[in-house]
Design a protein around this motif. Structure first.
Motif, PDB file in Angstrom:
ATOM      1  N   SER A 103       0.782  -1.235   0.000  1.00  0.00           N
ATOM      2  CA  SER A 103       0.000   0.000   0.000  1.00  0.00           C
ATOM      3  C   SER A 103       0.815   1.288   0.000  1.00  0.00           C
ATOM      4  CB  SER A 103      -0.928  -0.002   1.214  1.00  0.00           C
ATOM      5  OG  SER A 103      -0.175  -0.229   2.393  1.00  0.00           O
ATOM      6  N   THR A 104       2.079   1.214   0.359  1.00  0.00           N
ATOM      7  CA  THR A 104       2.909   2.427   0.372  1.00  0.00           C
ATOM      8  C   THR A 104       4.340   2.059  -0.058  1.00  0.00           C
ATOM      9  OG1 THR A 104       3.404   2.075   2.719  1.00  0.00           O
ATOM     10  CG2 THR A 104       1.665   3.644   2.235  1.00  0.00           C
ATOM     11  N   TYR A 135       7.900   1.028  -1.300  1.00  0.00           N
ATOM     12  CA  TYR A 135       8.387   0.121  -2.334  1.00  0.00           C
ATOM     13  C   TYR A 135       7.342  -0.909  -2.770  1.00  0.00           C
ATOM     14  CZ  TYR A 135      13.167   1.817  -2.500  1.00  0.00           C
ATOM     15  OH  TYR A 135      14.278   2.584  -2.733  1.00  0.00           O
ATOM     16  N   PHE A 191      -1.703  -3.466   5.874  1.00  0.00           N
ATOM     17  CA  PHE A 191      -2.370  -3.220   7.151  1.00  0.00           C
ATOM     18  C   PHE A 191      -2.643  -1.729   7.218  1.00  0.00           C
ATOM     19  CE2 PHE A 191      -2.098  -5.026  11.763  1.00  0.00           C
ATOM     20  CZ  PHE A 191      -3.480  -5.016  11.812  1.00  0.00           C
ATOM     21  N   GLU A 192      -3.825  -1.313   6.852  1.00  0.00           N
ATOM     22  CA  GLU A 192      -4.145   0.115   6.789  1.00  0.00           C
ATOM     23  C   GLU A 192      -5.448   0.400   7.534  1.00  0.00           C
ATOM     24  OE1 GLU A 192      -2.036   2.222   5.733  1.00  0.00           O
ATOM     25  OE2 GLU A 192      -0.655   0.946   4.595  1.00  0.00           O
ATOM     26  N   ASP A 251      -3.388  -8.256   9.191  1.00  0.00           N
ATOM     27  CA  ASP A 251      -2.033  -8.558   9.661  1.00  0.00           C
ATOM     28  C   ASP A 251      -1.410  -9.706   8.855  1.00  0.00           C
ATOM     29  OD1 ASP A 251       0.277  -8.993  10.989  1.00  0.00           O
ATOM     30  OD2 ASP A 251      -0.649  -9.601  12.883  1.00  0.00           O
ATOM     31  N   ALA A 252      -0.480  -9.344   7.985  1.00  0.00           N
ATOM     32  CA  ALA A 252       0.146 -10.339   7.099  1.00  0.00           C
ATOM     33  C   ALA A 252       0.929 -11.392   7.885  1.00  0.00           C
ATOM     34  CB  ALA A 252       1.095  -9.636   6.125  1.00  0.00           C
ATOM     35  N   SER A 290       7.388  -6.947   0.979  1.00  0.00           N
ATOM     36  CA  SER A 290       7.816  -5.565   1.236  1.00  0.00           C
ATOM     37  C   SER A 290       7.218  -5.014   2.534  1.00  0.00           C
ATOM     38  CB  SER A 290       7.434  -4.680   0.034  1.00  0.00           C
ATOM     39  OG  SER A 290       7.964  -3.387   0.188  1.00  0.00           O
ATOM     40  N   SER A 309      15.918  -5.159   0.879  1.00  0.00           N
ATOM     41  CA  SER A 309      16.873  -4.894   1.942  1.00  0.00           C
ATOM     42  C   SER A 309      17.584  -3.577   1.683  1.00  0.00           C
ATOM     43  CB  SER A 309      17.884  -6.037   2.011  1.00  0.00           C
ATOM     44  OG  SER A 309      18.731  -5.854   3.126  1.00  0.00           O
ATOM     45  N   LYS A 313      18.069  -7.876   8.602  1.00  0.00           N
ATOM     46  CA  LYS A 313      18.256  -8.006   7.147  1.00  0.00           C
ATOM     47  C   LYS A 313      19.198  -9.175   6.827  1.00  0.00           C
ATOM     48  CE  LYS A 313      15.565  -4.665   5.739  1.00  0.00           C
ATOM     49  NZ  LYS A 313      14.252  -5.002   5.153  1.00  0.00           N
ATOM     50  N   LEU A 321      15.293   5.876   0.608  1.00  0.00           N
ATOM     51  CA  LEU A 321      14.279   6.823   0.145  1.00  0.00           C
ATOM     52  C   LEU A 321      13.380   7.247   1.290  1.00  0.00           C
ATOM     53  CD1 LEU A 321      13.045   5.295  -3.212  1.00  0.00           C
ATOM     54  CD2 LEU A 321      14.217   7.451  -2.870  1.00  0.00           C
ATOM     55  N   THR A 361      10.343   7.197   3.139  1.00  0.00           N
ATOM     56  CA  THR A 361       9.087   6.447   3.295  1.00  0.00           C
ATOM     57  C   THR A 361       8.730   6.531   4.775  1.00  0.00           C
ATOM     58  OG1 THR A 361      10.113   4.331   3.850  1.00  0.00           O
ATOM     59  CG2 THR A 361       9.740   4.737   1.507  1.00  0.00           C
TER      60      THR A 361
HETATM   61  P1  NAI Z   1       6.502   1.443   4.025  1.00  0.00           P
HETATM   62  O1  NAI Z   1       6.340   1.824   5.457  1.00  0.00           O
HETATM   63  O2  NAI Z   1       6.279   2.494   2.997  1.00  0.00           O
HETATM   64  O3  NAI Z   1       5.543   0.200   3.659  1.00  0.00           O
HETATM   65  C1  NAI Z   1       5.304  -0.853   4.530  1.00  0.00           C
HETATM   66  C2  NAI Z   1       4.173  -1.709   4.015  1.00  0.00           C
HETATM   67  O4  NAI Z   1       4.005  -2.809   4.940  1.00  0.00           O
HETATM   68  C3  NAI Z   1       2.809  -1.015   3.940  1.00  0.00           C
HETATM   69  O5  NAI Z   1       2.103  -1.490   2.823  1.00  0.00           O
HETATM   70  C4  NAI Z   1       2.093  -1.488   5.210  1.00  0.00           C
HETATM   71  O6  NAI Z   1       0.672  -1.495   5.144  1.00  0.00           O
HETATM   72  C5  NAI Z   1       2.624  -2.913   5.281  1.00  0.00           C
HETATM   73  N1  NAI Z   1       2.524  -3.522   6.620  1.00  0.00           N
HETATM   74  C6  NAI Z   1       3.149  -3.151   7.762  1.00  0.00           C
HETATM   75  N2  NAI Z   1       2.812  -4.009   8.760  1.00  0.00           N
HETATM   76  C7  NAI Z   1       1.981  -4.922   8.219  1.00  0.00           C
HETATM   77  C8  NAI Z   1       1.307  -6.062   8.726  1.00  0.00           C
HETATM   78  N3  NAI Z   1       1.435  -6.464   9.986  1.00  0.00           N
HETATM   79  N4  NAI Z   1       0.505  -6.764   7.877  1.00  0.00           N
HETATM   80  C9  NAI Z   1       0.347  -6.386   6.591  1.00  0.00           C
HETATM   81  N5  NAI Z   1       0.987  -5.330   6.047  1.00  0.00           N
HETATM   82  C10 NAI Z   1       1.785  -4.608   6.859  1.00  0.00           C
HETATM   83  O7  NAI Z   1       7.965   0.808   3.928  1.00  0.00           O
HETATM   84  P2  NAI Z   1       9.088   0.777   2.800  1.00  0.00           P
HETATM   85  O8  NAI Z   1      10.101   1.796   3.127  1.00  0.00           O
HETATM   86  O9  NAI Z   1       8.501   0.715   1.450  1.00  0.00           O
HETATM   87  O10 NAI Z   1       9.774  -0.625   3.161  1.00  0.00           O
HETATM   88  C11 NAI Z   1       9.454  -1.837   2.511  1.00  0.00           C
HETATM   89  C12 NAI Z   1      10.686  -2.720   2.540  1.00  0.00           C
HETATM   90  O11 NAI Z   1      11.732  -2.078   1.794  1.00  0.00           O
HETATM   91  C13 NAI Z   1      11.239  -2.969   3.934  1.00  0.00           C
HETATM   92  O12 NAI Z   1      11.720  -4.280   4.021  1.00  0.00           O
HETATM   93  C14 NAI Z   1      12.396  -1.989   4.022  1.00  0.00           C
HETATM   94  O13 NAI Z   1      13.392  -2.386   4.949  1.00  0.00           O
HETATM   95  C15 NAI Z   1      12.902  -2.052   2.585  1.00  0.00           C
HETATM   96  N6  NAI Z   1      13.753  -0.935   2.181  1.00  0.00           N
HETATM   97  C16 NAI Z   1      13.385   0.362   2.418  1.00  0.00           C
HETATM   98  C17 NAI Z   1      14.230   1.400   2.080  1.00  0.00           C
HETATM   99  C18 NAI Z   1      13.874   2.826   2.342  1.00  0.00           C
HETATM  100  O14 NAI Z   1      14.762   3.677   2.303  1.00  0.00           O
HETATM  101  N7  NAI Z   1      12.637   3.154   2.582  1.00  0.00           N
HETATM  102  C19 NAI Z   1      15.538   1.143   1.438  1.00  0.00           C
HETATM  103  C20 NAI Z   1      15.777  -0.245   1.147  1.00  0.00           C
HETATM  104  C21 NAI Z   1      14.926  -1.244   1.543  1.00  0.00           C
END
Ligand code: NAI
Length: 403
Positions: A52-53, A55, A76-77, A113-114, A141, A227, A247, A276, A278
């Motif tokens: 949903s948000t 990556y 989870f929104e 909750d995934a 993700s 990662s 990780k 990035l 986020t």
């Molecule tokens: P984000 O916070 O934008 O997205 C997280 C997603 O996980 C959302 O869709 C949210 O609804 C979902 N979520 C969270 N808890 C949940 C649950 N219990 N059940 C179902 N869905 C759930 O995060 P972002 O930054 O996009 O991160 C995604 C992955 O990318 C992570 O593994 C992060 O470590 C990795 N990453 C992020 C970077 C960054 O700079 N933002 C850089 C490199 C990797």
């Protein structure tokens, strides 16, 4: 409820979100994808966990609008109620599904909750009912501060701390732009284990095993988790900290999953993505200042990318290359952080890092760009949106029965 919606920021979180701004974010990302070459050899049926948000959302948009894939998204929104707007991921998904359906693309979502068995069962039932199997790409993700273990019922909380020694460095307040020094005590062994339990690879493994058991994965299916590695500068709080330990566990899980997938000639991969703005990265101390400097340098060098550019590159240059090969580094990792990690980029960031203070933060960093991106995550400061107009907050996600 129709109302004027304003950002309400607490710490690194904004508790409101703007539906039209979020919809505009989605349409900008769709436009990016549709203005690039279609992904001819792309996936057909994609499950995105964390869709949903950030990556995950961008991965879903590239699959749908770049490869015409059918997508099921899990997240989870929070829906809107009398007092609050929905969370941004809710509005992003509402807009994504609407656009996908208009384009004639199958798109359904599951909100819950995934980490739980119940949601895994729900997803499996939906895949059986609508697709009969043949999932050819599973994106993992998730970014979450906690996880309740589906078998023991124990809830683990992740922490963002160094390991082994205290750590202090500069950090920035993401709204005021003021610099301060953050000092962090090292994590306890329990905190390290708990962070690994939340953000490591156990849940990813459980998802793939559940899908395999039900024979829902297509031959040659791929699964990818995300990662981050980053520079020495952030090592103590990232790569060598608690999140880095998680990780490493994710990478170890990819090897286990790879073995499980041999029978279907599948692949389990880790993509190392760029840092990035986020919701997840805003929570990590020190990292927002690093990102503010990184954006400055990468924009100056014409190398800047957001989530959608990164994910398009992941599909086209790595997962679905014309020659069918996935390009990986010597450790088997996909590196779409390659431009971030370029030596000239990192040298320039490190040089500025030592100089940056409250007097020069506006000129040395792209903090203004950081803050703008932060507001955009919640649908604010999005170009073309009239923020003086009252706006309905209860927006349904078409495939979910009730908002
Ligand atoms: P984000 O916070 O934008 O997205 C997280 C997603 O996980 C959302 O869709 C949210 O609804 C979902 N979520 C969270 N808890 C949940 C649950 N219990 N059940 C179902 N869905 C759930 O995060 P972002 O930054 O996009 O991160 C995604 C992955 O990318 C992570 O593994 C992060 O470590 C990795 N990453 C992020 C970077 C960054 O700079 N933002 C850089 C490199 C990797």
């Amino acid at each position: 409820m129709n109302s004027l919606i304003e950002p309400k920021v607490r710490g690194f979180l904004c508790t409101t979100a703007h539906p039209t701004g979020c919809a505009q974010n989605v349409s900008e990302q769709i436009k990016y994808v549709t203005s690039h070459a279609p992904i001819a050899l792309g996936p057909k049926k994609v499950l995105i966990i964390g869709a949903s948000t950030g990556y995950g959302l961008a991965s879903r948009i590239v699959a749908a609008f770049g490869a015409k894939a059918q997508t099921i998204g899990v997240f989870f929104e929070r829906a809107a109620d009398d007092k609050r707007t929905a969370s941004p991921g809710w509005y992003h998904t509402a807009a994504f599904e609407q656009a996908a359906h208009q384009a004639g693309l199958y798109a359904k979502s599951i909100n819950g909750d995934a980490f739980s068995e119940a949601i895994k069962r729900e997803v499996i039932a939906l895949i059986k009912q609508d697709w009969g199997g043949e999932v050819d790409l599973v994106i993992y993700s998730l970014a979450s501060p906690r996880r309740t273990h589906p078998q023991t019922g124990i809830t683990f909380k992740s922490v963002l701390k160094p390991i082994g020694a205290p750590y202090s460095n500069k950090t920035i307040d993401i709204i005021s732009g003021r610099l301060s020094t953050v000092c962090m005590e090292p994590a306890t062994p329990q905190e390290i284990a708990d962070t690994v339990a939340v953000m490591g690879g156990e849940d990813w493994t459980m998802w793939i095993e559940a899908l395999l058991k039900e024979k829902l994965l297509a031959k040659t299916a791929q699964t990818v988790a995300y990662s981050y590695i980053g520079p020495q500068l952030t090592d103590p709080i990232y790569s060598k900290g608690t999140i880095g330990a998680a990780k490493k566990n994710l990478v170890a899980a990819s090897k286990i999953i790879q073995q499980r997938l041999t029978s279907i000639h599948g692949k389990a991969l880790i993509a190392v993505n760029k840092a990035l703005v986020t919701q997840a990265s805003a929570a990590i101390p020190v990292v927002p200042l690093y990102i503010s400097l990184l954006y400055k340098i990468m924009k100056e060098k014409g190398l800047h990318e957001g989530c959608i550019e990164q994910m398009y590159r992941l599909y086209v240059d790595h997962l679905y290359r014309q020659d069918g090969q996935v390009s990986v580094d010597e450790q088997g990792l996909i590196r779409i952080d390659d431009w971030e990690m370029r030596e000239d980029v990192q040298q320039a960031v490190a040089a500025l890092w030592s100089k940056v203070d409250d007097n020069n933060v506006a000129t040395l960093t792209d903090f203004v760009g950081y803050r703008h991106e932060f507001y955009k995550l919640f649908g604010f400061e999005v170009e073309g949106v009239d923020y003086t107009a009252a706006q309905a907050v209860e927006i349904p996600i078409p495939s979910l029965k009730k908002p």
